[in-house]
Structures are given as C-alpha cells and as structure tokens.
Write an enzyme that holds these catalytic residues in place. Structure first.
Site, PDB file in Angstrom:
ATOM      1  N   GLY A   1      27.391  64.991  27.839  1.00  7.40           N
ATOM      2  CA  GLY A   1      28.537  64.612  28.573  1.00  7.40           C
ATOM      3  C   GLY A   1      29.767  64.424  27.807  1.00  7.40           C
ATOM      4  N   LYS A  19      24.764  50.028  33.704  1.00  6.97           N
ATOM      5  CA  LYS A  19      24.847  49.883  31.335  1.00  6.97           C
ATOM      6  C   LYS A  19      24.699  48.668  31.416  1.00  6.97           C
ATOM      7  CE  LYS A  19      27.991  53.117  31.143  1.00  6.97           C
ATOM      8  NZ  LYS A  19      27.327  54.045  30.262  1.00  6.97           N
ATOM      9  N   TYR A  55      27.162  50.710  38.556  1.00  5.52           N
ATOM     10  CA  TYR A  55      27.662  51.101  37.259  1.00  5.52           C
ATOM     11  C   TYR A  55      27.525  49.752  36.269  1.00  5.52           C
ATOM     12  CZ  TYR A  55      30.844  52.765  33.370  1.00  5.52           C
ATOM     13  OH  TYR A  55      31.383  52.453  32.135  1.00  5.52           O
ATOM     14  N   ASP A  62      21.910  69.504  33.617  1.00  3.06           N
ATOM     15  CA  ASP A  62      21.498  67.772  33.642  1.00  3.06           C
ATOM     16  C   ASP A  62      20.836  67.170  32.625  1.00  3.06           C
ATOM     17  OD1 ASP A  62      21.145  66.151  35.146  1.00  3.06           O
ATOM     18  OD2 ASP A  62      21.391  67.083  37.616  1.00  3.06           O
ATOM     19  N   ILE A  63      20.835  65.985  32.712  1.00  2.86           N
ATOM     20  CA  ILE A  63      20.149  65.433  31.528  1.00  2.86           C
ATOM     21  C   ILE A  63      18.801  64.852  32.313  1.00  2.86           C
ATOM     22  CG2 ILE A  63      22.275  64.262  30.115  1.00  2.86           C
ATOM     23  CD1 ILE A  63      21.821  61.459  31.566  1.00  2.86           C
ATOM     24  N   GLY A 119      33.604  65.191  28.211  1.00 10.71           N
ATOM     25  CA  GLY A 119      34.386  63.572  28.788  1.00 10.71           C
ATOM     26  C   GLY A 119      35.192  63.413  27.354  1.00 10.71           C
TER      27      GLY A 119
HETATM   28  C1  AKB Z   1      35.034  52.953  34.271  1.00  8.66           C
HETATM   29  O1  AKB Z   1      36.128  52.049  35.140  1.00  8.66           O
HETATM   30  O2  AKB Z   1      34.278  52.229  35.153  1.00  8.66           O
HETATM   31  C2  AKB Z   1      35.575  52.568  32.653  1.00  8.66           C
HETATM   32  C3  AKB Z   1      34.139  51.200  32.523  1.00  8.66           C
HETATM   33  C4  AKB Z   1      35.446  50.506  32.509  1.00  8.66           C
HETATM   34  O3  AKB Z   1      33.760  51.688  31.606  1.00  8.66           O
HETATM   35  N1  AKB Z   1      36.699  53.246  32.356  1.00  8.66           N
END
Ligand code: AKB
Length: 339
Positions: free
Chosen positions: A10, A158, A154, A54-55, A13
């Site tokens: 990445g 994580k 997300y 691409d990973i 980024g």
């Molecule tokens: C997002 O907004 O998805 C990121 C985060 C807070 O990890 N910036």
C-alpha cells in the site's frame, strides 16, 4: 544473492509516503514498495523496486520471496472503513486474506533466513464499537480491551488481523510434533484519524478532517458529512510515522502487548471547523451529515488510553491540535496549493 529489504505494501497511500521518505533517508535500508498502482515518481527514487501488484496474487508473493530477503514488513494496504461498507466481501478479502498472505510470507522468510521478521500493522480506532453517544461521553479514554465490538466490516477485519498477528507470534502451529516459533514478530498500532499535509485519504470515515482542511486551503467549499458534535482522536501524520518506527525499534522484551492505542488530540468537528476558519477565514464549510456514515464515527471513542504505549516504548506525540495546524499543516498545505 537475494537482497535484504523492508517490504511496504500500500506504498502509494498516505502512510506509505511518510514511511518511504523516512526509510529513504536511511542509507542502510533498502525498500521494496508494492501498490495496486504504479509507485508514484516522488517515492520511486527511494525504493530499490516499485512493484505494481495485488497482495491477493500468490504469484506476486512468490516473486517477492524469490527475489528478496525480507526482514521487516509494513503492511499498509487496506480498504478503509467507508469503502469497505460498500463492498464488504472485497474488504474482507483484501483486509483479511491479504494480511494472512503477508503473515505467511513473513513466516516463510524467517524460516529461510533464520531471523525474526518484524510485521508492522496499522490497526485502527475502528476496532472499537461504543454502543451509544451517552456511553461515549461517559467512558472517557478507552483501553485496548474495551468495547471490542466494531460495527463496520473494516473494524472487524482490523480486530481479527490483530488476533492473527498475535497467533503467528505466540501460538503458531501449537500442536505440531516439532513445534517451532513462526518467526513473525507482529506489532500493531490502533491509529486514530490521521491528517497529512501531503495526501488526501480516500474511502475512510475519519476523512472529514483532512478533507475540510485541504478543501479550505484550495478555496473550495466543503460539506462535512458528520455532525458538529462528532468527536474522535486525530493525529498529525509525522507523529503516526514516528510511532510506527518507534514501535518497530522497541526491544521485544519491553512489549507487554502486541496491539497499542496511541492518541494525540481529540477535537469535535465544530472545533476543527473553527480552527480551519481561523486559518482560512473565507472558506465555506457547511455541515450536511450523511446520517449512516456519521453514525459510524459516533461508535468510535472520543479518546484513547495510550498509557501502555507510553510505558513500553516511550510513545509521546510531538504535535497537539494547535501545533499540528501552526507548524505542520498550514505551512505545508499552503505551499502545496500555492505551487
Ligand atoms: C478510516 O476512516 O477508515 C481510517 C481509520 C480510522 O482507520 N482513517
């Protein structure tokens, strides 16, 4: 002879920019940068290789293994929180399968060259899911183990990847007849919203802060998608980069955990607006909340307890809210858009 390198995924980024510049200034670090798009020319000069790929592509990973001896991985590639809500299945593939591929690559590399491979992982404030605004106000600074109930794909990704990293570091193949450590030395930081003078993020939910500032600096009107009361922690990008480097350099025996909160300042969206207006008095900033998106921000804590990071590896932010504007954002952003 394979070349000893630091691998950065990445790379194009926001964080990749800062990290590549940092390592680029160290004469003894060779960087291999990977991104879905061609490595930006400003970064290319610092890298011994800029690889478009691409990973999730196992051929790419095989190529990396055959050409380089990887001693550290900064795995920055991810689909951010807003974008992930539109394509949760793709988010899961990129954020989880991609991370698993790289943990496996770290393990294979360590077995090959016989040294631990440091695996630095930017986790996120999105790992938290505070159940209500009322709770958010009452709870104050959250610890790493509090409210681990994210509402976004997300955040789930994580949080799970943090667990995978811990598994590879301490429990990998624990039932194998001849058990050996995986060789992966995983370390993660739960980053707050990051604000960079150089790049504008895409696809995140904390994006309202950097978007507001960059829009004002360009004389463009901005419609803020959260409510004025919205409050989460933010950090200047140089502090974010410094934190990753400091955690990477910390002796393993000093780490009492593998996932750390770090904080710097926590303005409300209204305070951000007021500070931006002070810097750019003619800017036009309106609040036009996107309710569902704003609600995600409301589930993230207003502040974090970062005492373990301070104690274990000496974390301390250099930039508070005012200094971020005065000494970092305003000089760099003004120059950038004047050019
Ligand atoms: C997002 O907004 O998805 C990121 C985060 C807070 O990890 N910036």
């Amino acid at each position: 002879m394979r070349k000893p390198v630091v691998l950065i995924t990445g790379a194009n980024g926001e964080m990749g920019h800062g990290l590549i510049r940092y390592f680029g200034a160290q004469t003894d670090t060779q960087i291999v940068a990977v991104d879905l798009n061609p490595i930006e020319p400003v970064l290319g000069d610092y890298c011994i290789a800029g690889i478009v790929g691409d990973i999730l592509d196992t051929n790419l990973l095989q190529r990396l293994v055959s050409e380089y001896e990887i001693h550290a991985i900064y795995h920055l590639a991810a689909l951010l929180s807003t974008r992930s809500e539109y394509t949760p299945d793709i988010a899961h593939k990129v954020n989880v399968n991609g991370t698993l591929n790289l943990l496996q690559l770290a393990h294979e590399q360590s077995r090959w060259h016989g040294n631990p491979v440091k695996f630095l992982f930017p986790s996120s404030i999105a790992c938290y899911g505070v159940p209500s605004l009322d709770a958010k106000e009452k709870v104050g600074k959250v610890r790493e183990t509090d409210f681990n109930c994210p509402t976004t794909m997300y955040g789930c990704n994580k949080l799970y990847c943090e667990q995978l990293g811990r598994y590879y570091t301490f429990h990998y193949r624990q039932l194998a007849a001849e058990r050996a450590p995986s060789g992966v030395d995983f370390r993660a930081i739960r980053f707050p919203g990051l604000i960079s003078a150089e790049t504008v993020p895409g696809g995140g939910t904390s994006d309202y802060a950097p978007e507001m500032i960059h829009a004002a600096a360009q004389g463009k009107p901005y419609k803020c998608f959260v409510l004025e009361h919205a409050r989460i922690p933010f950090m200047a990008m140089p502090d974010g980069i410094k934190a990753l480097i400091k955690l990477a350099e910390a002796p393993a025996e000093q780490l009492t955990q593998r996932v750390y909160n770090i904080g710097a300042f926590s303005p409300s969206a209204a305070q951000l607006r007021d500070r931006v207006l002070k810097a750019f008095p003619n800017s036009k900033i309106a609040f036009e909340p996107e309710i569902a998106r704003a609600a995600i921000v409301d589930t993230w804590p207003a502040d974090v307890d970062d005492s373990p990071a301070r104690r274990d590896w000496g974390w301390e932010p250099e930039y508070d809210f005012e200094r971020t504007f005065k000494e970092y954002l305003l000089p760099a952003i003004t120059k950038r858009y004047r050019a």
